[in-house]
Design an enzyme around this catalytic site. Structure first.
Site, PDB file in Angstrom:
ATOM      1  N   GLY A  12      -1.189  42.006  49.665  1.00  0.00           N
ATOM      2  CA  GLY A  12      -0.826  43.062  50.605  1.00  0.00           C
ATOM      3  C   GLY A  12       0.456  43.480  50.401  1.00  0.00           C
ATOM      4  O   GLY A  12       0.647  44.843  50.328  1.00  0.00           O
ATOM      5  N   GLY A  35       1.993  43.867  47.719  1.00  0.00           N
ATOM      6  CA  GLY A  35       2.096  44.387  46.110  1.00  0.00           C
ATOM      7  C   GLY A  35       2.113  43.467  45.176  1.00  0.00           C
ATOM      8  O   GLY A  35       1.583  43.708  43.867  1.00  0.00           O
ATOM      9  N   GLU A  40      -4.036  41.480  57.467  1.00  0.00           N
ATOM     10  CA  GLU A  40      -5.079  40.545  57.459  1.00  0.00           C
ATOM     11  C   GLU A  40      -6.399  40.685  58.536  1.00  0.00           C
ATOM     12  O   GLU A  40      -7.434  40.723  57.804  1.00  0.00           O
ATOM     13  CB  GLU A  40      -4.191  39.244  57.814  1.00  0.00           C
ATOM     14  CG  GLU A  40      -3.549  38.916  56.847  1.00  0.00           C
ATOM     15  CD  GLU A  40      -2.097  38.165  57.402  1.00  0.00           C
ATOM     16  OE1 GLU A  40      -1.311  37.958  56.705  1.00  0.00           O
ATOM     17  OE2 GLU A  40      -2.318  37.915  58.522  1.00  0.00           O
TER      18      GLU A  40
END
Length: 203
Positions: free
Chosen positions: A104, A106, A170
């Protein structure tokens, strides 16, 4: 007791749930620029792996990893060979296979290491991320852009505390994967009965 101005009475439970769902929905209405939708990218990669008789491996850390494990379970229910990286029964990945990984923010060192190994042996690597400019994307064959708040954004507000430390990302993965399963099931000609028949009976 209210948390930072957010009502907490039982009568406001639906309101809070609606607010959370709205935040997750906004991820899918945000502009992705000239990038294809995350749904199209993930469905294309998984259906292509199925067409070439490849298996799907999943890897992520923390709660991202839990969302990927949930996807893996449903892929198995769809009749695909599906494995969680790190399980003791996970076989070696090979060129027909697909690794689905998430980073998430990167990049994560462990995610990048697994992506590097998969790519080195010729497997396809699909990365889900909110930061496609991050280091993990350079190791991917395809990138699915999920423009949600991650743990990389650290400002503490009442808004962020409702979905703290990457929960928006998420939660968006959970919703995205439900759409993926629905779409792939249709492409494979699966039915509710055939999917349910593959659920474990050892519970």
């Amino acid at each position: 007791m209210a948390a930072r101005g957010i009502p907490s009475s039982s009568s406001s439970m639906a309101e809070m749930a609606s607010h959370i769902c709205d935040k997750i929905r906004s991820v899918f209405t945000a502009s992705a620029g000239d990038r294809p939708s995350a749904l199209d990218v993930v469905v294309d990669e998984i259906s292509a792996a199925a067409a070439r008789k490849g298996r799907v491996f999943v890897h992520g850390v923390g709660r991202e990893g839990l969302m990927l494990k949930a996807l893996c379970m449903r892929l198995a229910h769809l009749g695909l060979g599906a494995h969680v990286v790190g399980d003791v029964t996970t076989p070696p990945i090979a060129p027909p296979d697909l690794l689905v990984a998430s980073a998430g923010p990167g990049g994560f060192a462990t995610v990048e290491a697994v992506c590097g190994v998969a790519g080195a042996v010729g497997a396809r690597v699909l990365l889900l991320t909110a930061r496609p400019e991050g280091p993990a994307a350079r190791l991917a064959s395809a990138v699915a852009f999920v423009p949600a708040r991650t743990m990389a954004e650290t400002a503490e507000t009442a808004e962020s505390l409702l979905l703290p430390m990457g929960s928006a990302y998420e939660g968006a993965l959970f919703v995205l994967f439900e759409m993926v399963v629905f779409t792939v099931a249709d492409l494979l000609g699966e039915t509710p009965a055939s999917i349910a028949a593959r659920h474990t009976n050892l519970e």
